[in-house]
Each structure stands twice: as structure tokens, then as C-alpha cells.
Design a protein around this motif. Structure first.
Motif, PDB file in Angstrom:
ATOM      1  N   ILE A   1      44.996  65.326   7.056  1.00 49.93           N
ATOM      2  CA  ILE A   1      45.445  65.691   5.704  1.00 49.93           C
ATOM      3  C   ILE A   1      44.619  66.854   5.158  1.00 49.93           C
ATOM      4  N   THR A   2      43.702  67.378   5.990  1.00 52.99           N
ATOM      5  CA  THR A   2      42.920  68.566   5.649  1.00 52.99           C
ATOM      6  C   THR A   2      42.893  69.475   6.877  1.00 52.99           C
ATOM      7  N   ASP A   3      42.259  70.631   6.732  1.00 53.36           N
ATOM      8  CA  ASP A   3      41.968  71.463   7.900  1.00 53.36           C
ATOM      9  C   ASP A   3      40.929  70.757   8.760  1.00 53.36           C
ATOM     10  N   ASP A   4      40.752  71.215  10.005  1.00 54.82           N
ATOM     11  CA  ASP A   4      39.792  70.554  10.878  1.00 54.82           C
ATOM     12  C   ASP A   4      38.350  71.019  10.649  1.00 54.82           C
ATOM     13  N   PHE A   5      38.159  72.158   9.934  1.00 56.33           N
ATOM     14  CA  PHE A   5      36.825  72.648   9.585  1.00 56.33           C
ATOM     15  C   PHE A   5      35.910  72.754  10.813  1.00 56.33           C
ATOM     16  N   SER A   6      36.453  73.238  11.895  1.00 55.58           N
ATOM     17  CA  SER A   6      35.675  73.585  13.104  1.00 55.58           C
ATOM     18  C   SER A   6      34.819  72.438  13.638  1.00 55.58           C
ATOM     19  N   GLY A   7      35.427  71.263  13.734  1.00 53.99           N
ATOM     20  CA  GLY A   7      34.738  70.149  14.375  1.00 53.99           C
ATOM     21  C   GLY A   7      33.631  69.514  13.569  1.00 53.99           C
ATOM     22  N   LYS A   8      33.626  69.708  12.259  1.00 54.68           N
ATOM     23  CA  LYS A   8      32.603  69.078  11.430  1.00 54.68           C
ATOM     24  C   LYS A   8      32.829  67.568  11.376  1.00 54.68           C
ATOM     25  N   PRO A   9      31.781  66.776  11.035  1.00 57.36           N
ATOM     26  CA  PRO A   9      31.941  65.318  10.945  1.00 57.36           C
ATOM     27  C   PRO A   9      33.098  64.950  10.017  1.00 57.36           C
ATOM     28  N   ALA A  10      33.881  63.957  10.440  1.00 58.99           N
ATOM     29  CA  ALA A  10      35.145  63.652   9.778  1.00 58.99           C
ATOM     30  C   ALA A  10      35.203  62.201   9.310  1.00 58.99           C
ATOM     31  N   ILE A  11      36.218  61.933   8.489  1.00 58.50           N
ATOM     32  CA  ILE A  11      36.480  60.603   7.943  1.00 58.50           C
ATOM     33  C   ILE A  11      37.866  60.145   8.404  1.00 58.50           C
ATOM     34  N   LEU A  12      37.960  58.891   8.825  1.00 61.77           N
ATOM     35  CA  LEU A  12      39.240  58.250   9.151  1.00 61.77           C
ATOM     36  C   LEU A  12      39.545  57.197   8.101  1.00 61.77           C
ATOM     37  N   VAL A  13      40.730  57.284   7.506  1.00 68.39           N
ATOM     38  CA  VAL A  13      41.179  56.289   6.529  1.00 68.39           C
ATOM     39  C   VAL A  13      42.099  55.294   7.222  1.00 68.39           C
ATOM     40  N   LEU A  14      41.738  54.022   7.143  1.00 63.97           N
ATOM     41  CA  LEU A  14      42.605  52.943   7.605  1.00 63.97           C
ATOM     42  C   LEU A  14      43.040  52.155   6.388  1.00 63.97           C
ATOM     43  N   GLY A  15      44.344  52.056   6.179  1.00 65.36           N
ATOM     44  CA  GLY A  15      44.774  51.353   4.982  1.00 65.36           C
ATOM     45  C   GLY A  15      46.265  51.135   4.920  1.00 65.36           C
ATOM     46  N   ASP A  16      46.678  50.625   3.771  1.00 65.89           N
ATOM     47  CA  ASP A  16      48.081  50.322   3.532  1.00 65.89           C
ATOM     48  C   ASP A  16      48.634  51.305   2.500  1.00 65.89           C
ATOM     49  N   SER A  17      49.652  50.900   1.769  1.00 67.80           N
ATOM     50  CA  SER A  17      50.261  51.791   0.785  1.00 67.80           C
ATOM     51  C   SER A  17      49.295  52.179  -0.328  1.00 67.80           C
ATOM     52  N   HIS A  18      48.252  51.382  -0.551  1.00 72.36           N
ATOM     53  CA  HIS A  18      47.253  51.724  -1.558  1.00 72.36           C
ATOM     54  C   HIS A  18      46.419  52.922  -1.116  1.00 72.36           C
ATOM     55  N   ALA A  19      46.182  53.040   0.187  1.00 67.21           N
ATOM     56  CA  ALA A  19      45.518  54.226   0.720  1.00 67.21           C
ATOM     57  C   ALA A  19      46.418  55.452   0.580  1.00 67.21           C
ATOM     58  N   ASP A  20      47.720  55.252   0.758  1.00 64.45           N
ATOM     59  CA  ASP A  20      48.657  56.369   0.637  1.00 64.45           C
ATOM     60  C   ASP A  20      48.597  57.000  -0.755  1.00 64.45           C
ATOM     61  N   GLN A  21      48.393  56.188  -1.775  1.00 66.23           N
ATOM     62  CA  GLN A  21      48.344  56.710  -3.147  1.00 66.23           C
ATOM     63  C   GLN A  21      47.117  57.579  -3.393  1.00 66.23           C
ATOM     64  N   LEU A  22      46.162  57.519  -2.483  1.00 65.19           N
ATOM     65  CA  LEU A  22      44.927  58.291  -2.644  1.00 65.19           C
ATOM     66  C   LEU A  22      44.872  59.504  -1.715  1.00 65.19           C
TER      67      LEU A  22
END
Length: 224
Positions: free
Chosen positions: A7-28
Motif C-alpha cells: 500500500i506504499t512504495d517499497d522504499f528500496s528495501g527498507k524495514p517494512a510492516i505487515l498488517v494482518l487483520g480483518d475489515s477493521h484493518a481495511d478501514q485504516l
């Protein structure tokens, strides 16, 4: 087929975040994407809407699916897994939830679990409109924070236990102070609803809880 969606650019392999969630995560999604761009932190969602506590027997949120998600996350330099979902402890398999937590940690990710946002049937704008049409007034303007805290007691005990059992590996965040700045959890912000039904945030509500995520992005951006 990729198991993750950026949902963002990859920023050249910088440390990343993975979101695991349901429809409540989708709203964010928009909020987290904005934070990712601000801090130059890539953010990924799973292409399957599977939450912690749901990976197990079955074809959709299977153990194999979980393994594929975490394997690809490792390849994409994810260091943080962020769990966002509605957790109703009376309806959940707590043993499976704990197993899923251990799987994330065994793959050497840090895990942050977000508590539920305050929920109430009268937060639903449609319900409020029907009440107003029926008796000419709105009976409830907010939710007493004590009532929300009571509904969260067992879940908070579970989360506290996970933090104690996995020091330095599991963290929790709560949106409560942002939605409930005093003794009442608020339905609206400056006249705009925080919720579009009894438990999902609008974009107004999502922006209101945005600060709760900022420390995570700062930490990931620093490489801590």
C-alpha cells in the motif's frame, strides 16, 4: 501469485510492516499508507483477509497460507507484524490465537497487537437516525469508558499474558485514549461520525486514532 499487497512504495528495501487483520484493518489502510510515506516505511497487507487466530484448519486461512505470507514477508524485509482485528473473546479460539502468535515470533518478527476500538450499537449512524425519527431525540451520545473497559477486561488479560510470556517480542497498543479522551468514548469528531456502523471506523475515526501507530513507524524506520 503474491501473498502480499503493497500500500506504499517499497522504499528500496527498507524495514517494512505487515498488517494482518480483518475489515477493521481495511478501514485504516489510508492512515497506515500515509504513515508509511511519512516515515519511508513500506507497508503490506495480506491479499487474503486472514487475522491472527484464524490461521489453522481449512482451505482459506490455512497453515500453508500463513507460512506463505510470512515467507514472503521475510523476503520483503518485513520486521514488524501489526495485528488489527475485532477480537470477541467469547467467540474466539484462544488456543489457536496463541499458536498463531508463536508462529509469527518463531519467524523472527516483532508483533504488535491493537486492542479493539470502542464499540456500541448506538454508534451506528443509521441506528441514531432511526432513534431520532422515532422520538425526536438521540438517546445516547457516547459510551461510558468504564463500559468499554469492562468489555475488554478478558482480552486485556490475554494480551498482558502474551507480553509477559514474550518480553521484547510482543507489544500492544490501544486506541481508547484517543476515542475516549475523558469519561466517554465519543461517537463523533467535530460533528463528523467516527463510525459508519456499530464497530467500524470512518475515515474521520481512522484519522483520530492515527497517533497510536506513529511510535511503531518511528521504531521501524530507526531499525530498532
Amino acid at each position: 501469485m503474491s501473498a502480499l499487497c503493497a500500500i506504499t512504495d517499497d522504499f528500496s528495501g527498507k524495514p517494512a510492516i505487515l498488517v494482518l487483520g480483518d475489515s477493521h484493518a481495511d478501514q485504516l489502510t489510508d492512515v497506515l499508507a500515509d504513515l508509511g510515506r511519512t516515515f519511508s516505511v513500506p507497508v503490506y497487507y495480506s491479499t487474503k483477509q486472514c487475522s491472527l487466530g484464524h490461521f489453522g484448519p481449512g482451505d482459506w486461512c490455512s497453515v500453508q497460507t500463513f507460512d506463505s505470507i510470512l515467507h514472503e514477508a521475510k523476503w520483503k524485509n518485513v520486521v514488524e507484524v501489526l495485528s488489527i482485528r475485532l477480537f470477541r473473546i467469547d467467540r474466539e479460539d484462544v488456543v489457536l490465537f496463541r499458536q498463531n502468535v508463536r508462529t509469527v515470533l518463531a519467524a523472527d518478527f516483532h508483533l504488535t497487537i491493537m486492542e479493539n476500538v470502542p464499540t456500541a450499537e448506538h454508534f451506528d449512524p443509521t441506528e441514531r437516525a432511526l432513534r431520532a425519527m422515532k422520538d425526536g431525540s438521540i438517546s445516547y451520545t457516547g459510551l461510558p469508558v468504564e463500559k468499554h473497559s469492562a468489555s475488554m477486561a478478558e482480552y486485556r488479560q490475554l494480551l498482558s499474558a502474551l507480553v509477559r510470556e514474550h518480553p521484547g517480542q510482543v507489544s500492544t497498543i490501544t486506541p481508547e485514549p484517543l476515542i475516549c479522551p475523558s469519561s466517554v468514548c465519543e461517537f463523533a469528531t467535530d460533528g463528523r461520525p467516527n463510525y459508519f456502523d456499530w464497530n467500524h471506523l470512518t475515515q474521520t475515526g481512522a484519522r483520530r486514532v492515527m497517533p497510536v501507530f506513529e511510535p511503531i513507524f518511528r521504531r521501524v524506520a530507526r531499525g530498532d
